[in-house]
Motif scaffolding. Structure first.
Motif, PDB file in Angstrom:
ATOM      1  N   ASP A  36      48.828  43.170  96.017  1.00 31.21           N
ATOM      2  CA  ASP A  36      47.909  43.821  95.074  1.00 31.21           C
ATOM      3  C   ASP A  36      48.573  44.781  94.094  1.00 31.21           C
ATOM      4  O   ASP A  36      47.908  45.334  93.223  1.00 31.21           O
ATOM      5  N   TYR A  37      49.855  45.003  94.258  1.00 28.68           N
ATOM      6  CA  TYR A  37      50.543  45.969  93.400  1.00 28.68           C
ATOM      7  C   TYR A  37      51.801  45.342  92.807  1.00 28.68           C
ATOM      8  O   TYR A  37      52.288  44.321  93.297  1.00 28.68           O
ATOM      9  N   ASP A  38      52.298  45.998  91.776  1.00 25.17           N
ATOM     10  CA  ASP A  38      53.585  45.601  91.211  1.00 25.17           C
ATOM     11  C   ASP A  38      54.655  46.372  91.986  1.00 25.17           C
ATOM     12  O   ASP A  38      54.926  47.535  91.705  1.00 25.17           O
ATOM     13  N   THR A  39      55.191  45.738  93.002  1.00 19.39           N
ATOM     14  CA  THR A  39      56.009  46.438  93.989  1.00 19.39           C
ATOM     15  C   THR A  39      57.503  46.265  93.749  1.00 19.39           C
ATOM     16  O   THR A  39      57.986  45.157  93.528  1.00 19.39           O
ATOM     17  N   ARG A  40      58.211  47.386  93.824  1.00 20.59           N
ATOM     18  CA  ARG A  40      59.653  47.392  93.587  1.00 20.59           C
ATOM     19  C   ARG A  40      60.320  48.169  94.718  1.00 20.59           C
ATOM     20  O   ARG A  40      60.149  49.382  94.812  1.00 20.59           O
TER      21      ARG A  40
END
Ligand code: TRP
Length: 353
Positions: A36-40
Protein backbone atom coordinates in the motif's frame (compact mmCIF):
# COMPACT_ATOMS: atom_id res chain seq x y z
CA UNK A 1 -6.88 9.10 -10.91
CA UNK A 2 -4.86 6.90 -8.65
CA UNK A 3 -3.77 8.63 -5.49
CA UNK A 4 -0.02 9.00 -5.04
CA UNK A 5 1.23 6.47 -2.51
CA UNK A 6 2.80 7.71 0.71
CA UNK A 7 6.55 7.27 0.90
CA UNK A 8 8.02 4.90 3.46
CA UNK A 9 11.72 4.66 4.30
CA UNK A 10 13.54 2.51 6.79
CA UNK A 11 16.78 0.65 7.24
CA UNK A 12 18.67 -1.66 9.54
CA UNK A 13 22.38 -1.51 10.28
CA UNK A 14 24.47 -4.35 8.89
CA UNK A 15 26.22 -5.40 12.07
CA UNK A 16 25.50 -9.13 11.94
CA UNK A 17 22.47 -11.29 11.26
CA UNK A 18 18.98 -9.99 11.89
CA UNK A 19 17.36 -11.01 15.15
CA UNK A 20 13.80 -11.14 16.35
CA UNK A 21 14.11 -7.64 17.76
CA UNK A 22 14.70 -6.38 14.23
CA UNK A 23 11.89 -8.58 12.97
CA UNK A 24 9.14 -7.63 15.42
CA UNK A 25 10.33 -4.05 15.85
CA UNK A 26 10.73 -3.17 12.20
CA UNK A 27 11.00 -5.79 9.46
CA UNK A 28 7.54 -7.26 10.01
CA UNK A 29 6.06 -3.82 9.41
CA UNK A 30 8.27 -3.29 6.34
CA UNK A 31 6.62 -6.35 4.83
CA UNK A 32 3.10 -5.35 5.83
CA UNK A 33 3.51 -1.97 4.15
CA UNK A 34 4.84 -3.15 0.81
CA UNK A 35 1.50 -3.31 -1.00
CA UNK A 36 0.00 0.00 0.00
CA UNK A 37 2.97 2.35 0.18
CA UNK A 38 5.90 3.44 -1.91
CA UNK A 39 8.43 1.58 0.20
CA UNK A 40 12.19 2.09 0.17
CA UNK A 41 14.24 -0.12 2.45
CA UNK A 42 17.97 -0.13 2.75
CA UNK A 43 20.89 -1.76 4.50
CA UNK A 44 22.66 0.86 6.60
CA UNK A 45 26.27 -0.12 6.02
CA UNK A 46 27.60 3.42 6.51
CA UNK A 47 25.91 3.50 9.90
CA UNK A 48 27.52 0.15 10.69
CA UNK A 49 30.93 1.77 10.12
CA UNK A 50 30.41 3.98 13.16
CA UNK A 51 31.33 1.02 15.35
CA UNK A 52 34.40 0.11 13.24
CA UNK A 53 33.51 -3.41 12.08
CA UNK A 54 36.01 -5.74 10.50
CA UNK A 55 35.80 -5.08 6.72
CA UNK A 56 35.16 -8.70 5.82
CA UNK A 57 32.51 -9.05 8.49
CA UNK A 58 30.83 -5.87 7.27
CA UNK A 59 30.60 -7.16 3.74
CA UNK A 60 29.25 -10.52 4.88
CA UNK A 61 26.69 -8.79 7.01
CA UNK A 62 25.42 -6.61 4.16
CA UNK A 63 24.78 -9.76 2.18
CA UNK A 64 23.18 -11.53 5.12
CA UNK A 65 20.81 -8.67 5.90
CA UNK A 66 19.84 -8.41 2.25
CA UNK A 67 19.03 -12.12 2.07
CA UNK A 68 17.13 -11.84 5.36
CA UNK A 69 15.08 -8.87 4.13
CA UNK A 70 13.95 -10.87 1.14
CA UNK A 71 13.49 -14.07 3.14
CA UNK A 72 11.26 -12.25 5.63
CA UNK A 73 8.93 -11.39 2.77
CA UNK A 74 10.16 -8.20 1.10
CA UNK A 75 9.52 -8.53 -2.61
CA UNK A 76 12.23 -6.80 -4.69
CA UNK A 77 9.63 -5.99 -7.33
CA UNK A 78 7.36 -4.19 -4.88
CA UNK A 79 10.05 -2.40 -2.88
CA UNK A 80 13.13 -0.37 -3.59
CA UNK A 81 15.76 -2.40 -1.74
CA UNK A 82 19.25 -0.94 -1.70
CA UNK A 83 22.55 -0.66 0.11
CA UNK A 84 23.07 2.78 1.67
CA UNK A 85 26.63 3.16 0.35
CA UNK A 86 25.42 2.49 -3.21
CA UNK A 87 23.74 5.88 -3.10
CA UNK A 88 26.55 8.47 -2.91
CA UNK A 89 23.99 11.29 -2.89
CA UNK A 90 23.34 10.34 0.74
CA UNK A 91 26.96 10.99 1.70
CA UNK A 92 26.98 14.37 -0.01
CA UNK A 93 23.76 15.48 1.60
CA UNK A 94 25.10 14.29 4.97
CA UNK A 95 27.94 16.78 4.60
CA UNK A 96 25.51 19.55 3.71
CA UNK A 97 23.02 18.85 6.49
CA UNK A 98 25.77 18.68 9.10
CA UNK A 99 26.18 22.45 8.65
CA UNK A 100 22.83 22.84 10.37
CA UNK A 101 23.30 20.37 13.19
CA UNK A 102 24.68 21.34 16.58
CA UNK A 103 27.30 19.19 18.25
CA UNK A 104 25.56 19.86 21.57
CA UNK A 105 22.30 18.30 20.50
CA UNK A 106 24.19 15.35 19.03
CA UNK A 107 26.10 14.86 22.26
CA UNK A 108 22.85 14.84 24.22
CA UNK A 109 21.38 12.02 22.12
CA UNK A 110 20.81 8.90 24.22
CA UNK A 111 22.24 6.44 21.69
CA UNK A 112 25.41 8.53 21.37
CA UNK A 113 25.89 8.70 25.12
CA UNK A 114 25.45 4.93 25.38
CA UNK A 115 27.93 4.14 22.67
CA UNK A 116 30.42 6.78 23.77
CA UNK A 117 30.32 5.38 27.28
CA UNK A 118 31.00 1.91 25.92
CA UNK A 119 33.88 3.19 23.77
CA UNK A 120 35.38 4.89 26.82
CA UNK A 121 34.85 1.85 29.00
CA UNK A 122 32.63 3.78 31.41
CA UNK A 123 29.93 1.98 33.29
CA UNK A 124 26.93 3.52 34.97
CA UNK A 125 24.98 6.30 33.38
CA UNK A 126 26.50 9.45 34.75
CA UNK A 127 25.35 12.46 32.79
CA UNK A 128 28.71 14.06 32.14
CA UNK A 129 30.75 12.34 29.52
CA UNK A 130 31.83 15.47 27.65
CA UNK A 131 35.02 15.86 29.67
CA UNK A 132 35.90 12.19 29.21
CA UNK A 133 35.39 12.52 25.49
CA UNK A 134 37.48 15.64 25.08
CA UNK A 135 40.19 14.53 27.48
CA UNK A 136 40.64 11.04 26.08
CA UNK A 137 43.62 10.74 23.79
CA UNK A 138 44.03 6.98 23.61
CA UNK A 139 43.18 5.20 20.41
CA UNK A 140 41.18 2.52 22.12
CA UNK A 141 38.88 4.89 23.91
CA UNK A 142 38.33 7.12 20.93
CA UNK A 143 34.79 8.27 20.29
CA UNK A 144 34.69 8.76 16.54
CA UNK A 145 33.00 11.69 14.83
CA UNK A 146 30.84 9.34 12.76
CA UNK A 147 29.23 8.11 15.94
CA UNK A 148 28.44 11.66 16.95
CA UNK A 149 26.88 12.53 13.59
CA UNK A 150 24.94 9.27 13.32
CA UNK A 151 21.63 11.16 13.64
CA UNK A 152 22.56 13.50 10.78
CA UNK A 153 23.15 10.54 8.49
CA UNK A 154 19.92 8.92 9.59
CA UNK A 155 18.00 12.15 8.98
CA UNK A 156 19.47 12.29 5.49
CA UNK A 157 18.46 8.68 4.80
CA UNK A 158 14.90 9.73 5.51
CA UNK A 159 14.76 13.29 4.17
CA UNK A 160 16.49 12.49 0.89
CA UNK A 161 13.37 10.45 0.05
CA UNK A 162 11.00 13.06 1.47
CA UNK A 163 9.53 10.18 3.46
CA UNK A 164 6.12 10.35 5.14
CA UNK A 165 6.52 7.29 7.35
CA UNK A 166 9.47 5.57 8.99
CA UNK A 167 8.64 2.19 10.57
CA UNK A 168 11.12 1.72 13.42
CA UNK A 169 11.22 0.35 16.94
CA UNK A 170 11.02 2.41 20.07
CA UNK A 171 14.79 2.82 20.39
CA UNK A 172 14.84 4.92 17.21
CA UNK A 173 12.20 7.46 18.18
CA UNK A 174 14.68 10.02 19.43
CA UNK A 175 16.50 9.87 16.10
CA UNK A 176 13.22 10.46 14.33
CA UNK A 177 12.50 13.43 16.56
CA UNK A 178 15.88 14.89 15.57
CA UNK A 179 15.08 14.26 11.90
CA UNK A 180 11.94 16.37 12.23
CA UNK A 181 13.84 19.06 14.07
CA UNK A 182 16.53 19.21 11.36
CA UNK A 183 13.84 19.38 8.67
CA UNK A 184 12.12 22.31 10.39
CA UNK A 185 15.42 24.07 10.94
CA UNK A 186 16.42 23.71 7.29
CA UNK A 187 13.07 25.07 6.14
CA UNK A 188 13.16 28.02 8.47
CA UNK A 189 16.83 28.90 7.86
CA UNK A 190 16.32 29.10 4.12
CA UNK A 191 12.76 30.36 4.24
CA UNK A 192 11.43 27.40 2.29
CA UNK A 193 8.78 24.80 2.81
CA UNK A 194 10.85 21.98 1.41
CA UNK A 195 10.95 19.09 3.89
CA UNK A 196 7.95 17.54 5.59
CA UNK A 197 8.07 15.95 9.03
CA UNK A 198 8.21 12.15 8.84
CA UNK A 199 6.67 10.08 11.63
CA UNK A 200 6.99 6.57 12.98
CA UNK A 201 4.49 4.01 11.78
CA UNK A 202 3.36 0.87 13.58
CA UNK A 203 -0.13 0.26 12.26
CA UNK A 204 -1.75 2.29 14.97
CA UNK A 205 0.00 0.74 17.93
CA UNK A 206 2.86 2.18 19.92
CA UNK A 207 6.43 1.50 18.83
CA UNK A 208 7.66 -1.67 20.44
CA UNK A 209 10.68 -2.71 22.36
CA UNK A 210 11.49 -6.38 22.01
CA UNK A 211 13.12 -7.78 25.16
CA UNK A 212 16.12 -10.10 25.24
CA UNK A 213 16.38 -13.49 26.91
CA UNK A 214 18.76 -12.48 29.66
CA UNK A 215 16.18 -10.86 31.85
CA UNK A 216 17.37 -7.34 31.17
CA UNK A 217 16.53 -4.76 28.53
CA UNK A 218 16.06 -4.98 24.80
CA UNK A 219 17.17 -7.68 22.43
CA UNK A 220 20.37 -6.45 20.83
CA UNK A 221 23.47 -7.79 19.15
CA UNK A 222 25.81 -6.14 21.59
CA UNK A 223 23.75 -7.51 24.46
CA UNK A 224 24.35 -11.11 23.34
CA UNK A 225 20.76 -12.06 24.14
CA UNK A 226 19.37 -12.55 20.65
CA UNK A 227 17.29 -15.06 18.78
CA UNK A 228 18.33 -14.85 15.14
CA UNK A 229 16.16 -15.42 12.09
CA UNK A 230 18.91 -17.71 10.84
CA UNK A 231 19.15 -19.79 14.04
CA UNK A 232 18.32 -23.43 13.45
CA UNK A 233 15.42 -24.98 15.33
CA UNK A 234 17.57 -26.61 17.98
CA UNK A 235 19.46 -23.41 18.74
CA UNK A 236 16.27 -21.42 18.95
CA UNK A 237 14.69 -23.90 21.35
CA UNK A 238 17.83 -24.11 23.49
CA UNK A 239 18.07 -20.34 23.80
CA UNK A 240 14.43 -20.01 24.81
CA UNK A 241 14.68 -22.85 27.32
CA UNK A 242 17.70 -21.13 28.89
CA UNK A 243 16.01 -17.74 29.19
CA UNK A 244 16.30 -16.15 32.62
CA UNK A 245 13.22 -16.44 34.87
CA UNK A 246 12.73 -16.36 38.64
CA UNK A 247 11.75 -18.85 41.33
CA UNK A 248 8.05 -18.55 40.44
CA UNK A 249 5.06 -16.81 42.04
CA UNK A 250 4.58 -17.56 45.73
CA UNK A 251 1.19 -15.96 46.20
CA UNK A 252 -1.78 -15.26 43.91
CA UNK A 253 -1.61 -12.17 41.69
CA UNK A 254 1.93 -11.36 42.64
CA UNK A 255 3.59 -8.67 40.47
CA UNK A 256 5.54 -10.15 37.56
CA UNK A 257 9.32 -9.76 37.65
CA UNK A 258 11.15 -8.21 34.70
CA UNK A 259 12.66 -11.44 33.31
CA UNK A 260 9.29 -13.19 33.34
CA UNK A 261 7.49 -10.15 31.94
CA UNK A 262 10.01 -10.27 29.08
CA UNK A 263 8.91 -13.81 28.28
CA UNK A 264 5.28 -12.69 28.32
CA UNK A 265 6.15 -9.84 25.96
CA UNK A 266 7.78 -12.26 23.53
CA UNK A 267 4.77 -14.51 23.85
CA UNK A 268 2.44 -11.63 23.05
CA UNK A 269 4.40 -11.11 19.84
CA UNK A 270 4.53 -14.75 18.80
CA UNK A 271 1.60 -16.64 20.32
CA UNK A 272 -2.18 -16.55 20.04
CA UNK A 273 -3.98 -14.31 22.56
CA UNK A 274 -5.65 -17.30 24.24
CA UNK A 275 -2.27 -18.92 24.78
CA UNK A 276 -0.94 -15.77 26.43
CA UNK A 277 -4.09 -15.54 28.55
CA UNK A 278 -3.66 -19.13 29.65
CA UNK A 279 -0.15 -18.48 30.99
CA UNK A 280 -1.13 -15.14 32.52
CA UNK A 281 -3.88 -16.95 34.43
CA UNK A 282 -1.49 -19.72 35.42
CA UNK A 283 0.90 -17.08 36.75
CA UNK A 284 -1.89 -15.37 38.68
CA UNK A 285 -2.98 -18.59 40.43
CA UNK A 286 0.61 -19.82 40.91
CA UNK A 287 0.18 -22.94 38.81
CA UNK A 288 2.55 -21.77 36.10
CA UNK A 289 5.50 -23.93 35.06
CA UNK A 290 8.07 -21.82 33.26
CA UNK A 291 9.38 -24.89 31.44
CA UNK A 292 5.98 -25.40 29.79
CA UNK A 293 5.66 -21.75 28.97
CA UNK A 294 9.09 -21.74 27.33
CA UNK A 295 8.30 -24.86 25.30
CA UNK A 296 5.15 -23.20 24.03
CA UNK A 297 6.99 -19.97 23.26
CA UNK A 298 9.76 -21.83 21.41
CA UNK A 299 7.18 -23.70 19.31
CA UNK A 300 5.29 -20.53 18.42
CA UNK A 301 8.50 -18.70 17.52
CA UNK A 302 9.54 -21.66 15.39
CA UNK A 303 6.28 -21.38 13.43
CA UNK A 304 7.23 -17.82 12.52
CA UNK A 305 10.93 -18.39 11.94
CA UNK A 306 10.87 -21.73 10.05
CA UNK A 307 9.69 -20.45 6.65
CA UNK A 308 11.99 -17.41 6.87
CA UNK A 309 14.98 -19.62 7.76
CA UNK A 310 14.24 -21.87 4.80
CA UNK A 311 14.20 -18.93 2.39
CA UNK A 312 17.43 -17.57 3.87
CA UNK A 313 19.09 -20.91 3.08
CA UNK A 314 17.62 -20.83 -0.43
CA UNK A 315 18.96 -17.41 -1.40
CA UNK A 316 21.87 -16.41 0.78
CA UNK A 317 24.52 -17.91 -1.50
CA UNK A 318 22.90 -16.79 -4.71
CA UNK A 319 25.21 -13.85 -5.35
CA UNK A 320 23.93 -13.31 -8.84
CA UNK A 321 20.38 -12.83 -7.66
CA UNK A 322 21.32 -10.70 -4.65
CA UNK A 323 23.51 -8.38 -6.68
CA UNK A 324 20.77 -7.97 -9.27
CA UNK A 325 18.33 -6.95 -6.54
CA UNK A 326 20.58 -4.26 -5.10
CA UNK A 327 21.69 -2.98 -8.50
CA UNK A 328 18.07 -2.37 -9.43
CA UNK A 329 17.38 -0.89 -5.99
CA UNK A 330 20.35 1.46 -6.16
CA UNK A 331 19.30 2.73 -9.54
CA UNK A 332 15.84 3.63 -8.29
CA UNK A 333 17.05 5.05 -4.98
CA UNK A 334 19.67 7.20 -6.71
CA UNK A 335 17.06 8.69 -8.98
CA UNK A 336 14.94 9.78 -5.99
CA UNK A 337 17.99 10.96 -4.06
CA UNK A 338 19.45 12.93 -6.95
CA UNK A 339 16.28 15.01 -7.23
CA UNK A 340 16.41 15.99 -3.58
CA UNK A 341 20.14 16.64 -3.57
CA UNK A 342 19.79 18.92 -6.60
CA UNK A 343 17.14 20.97 -4.80
CA UNK A 344 19.10 21.09 -1.54
CA UNK A 345 22.24 22.31 -3.29
CA UNK A 346 20.23 24.95 -5.08
CA UNK A 347 18.51 26.08 -1.87
CA UNK A 348 21.85 26.29 -0.05
CA UNK A 349 23.41 28.34 -2.83
CA UNK A 350 25.72 25.76 -4.34
CA UNK A 351 25.29 26.60 -7.97
CA UNK A 352 27.33 26.33 -11.13
CA UNK A 353 29.28 29.42 -12.11
N1 TRP B 1 19.48 3.69 13.27
C1 TRP B 1 18.70 2.59 12.78
C2 TRP B 1 18.94 1.37 13.69
O1 TRP B 1 19.93 1.30 14.37
C3 TRP B 1 19.05 2.22 11.37
C4 TRP B 1 18.78 3.34 10.42
C5 TRP B 1 19.72 4.08 9.78
C6 TRP B 1 17.51 3.82 10.01
N2 TRP B 1 19.12 5.00 8.98
C7 TRP B 1 17.76 4.87 9.10
C8 TRP B 1 16.19 3.46 10.31
C9 TRP B 1 16.72 5.57 8.48
C10 TRP B 1 15.16 4.17 9.70
C11 TRP B 1 15.43 5.21 8.78
O2 TRP B 1 18.14 0.46 13.69
Amino acid sequence: MEEKKKIVVSGIRSTGNLHLGNYFGALRNFVRMQDDYDTRYFIADLHALTTNPDPKALHESVKAVLAEYIAAGLDPEKNTIYVQSDVPEISEMYLLLNMHVGIGELMRTASFKDKARKALGLSGDGEEIEKDIIGNSSNNGRVNAGLLTYPTLMAVDILIHKADFVPVGKDQEQHLELTRRFARRFNSFYGVDYFGEPVNFNFGSAAIKVPGLDGSGKMGKSEGNCLYLADDEKTLRKKVMRAVTDEGPKEPNQPVSQPVENLFTLMELASKPEVVAHYRDAYADCSIRYGDMKKQLAADLETIVAPIRQRILDIRDNDEYLSKVVAQGAERARAYAADTLRDVREIMGIRKI
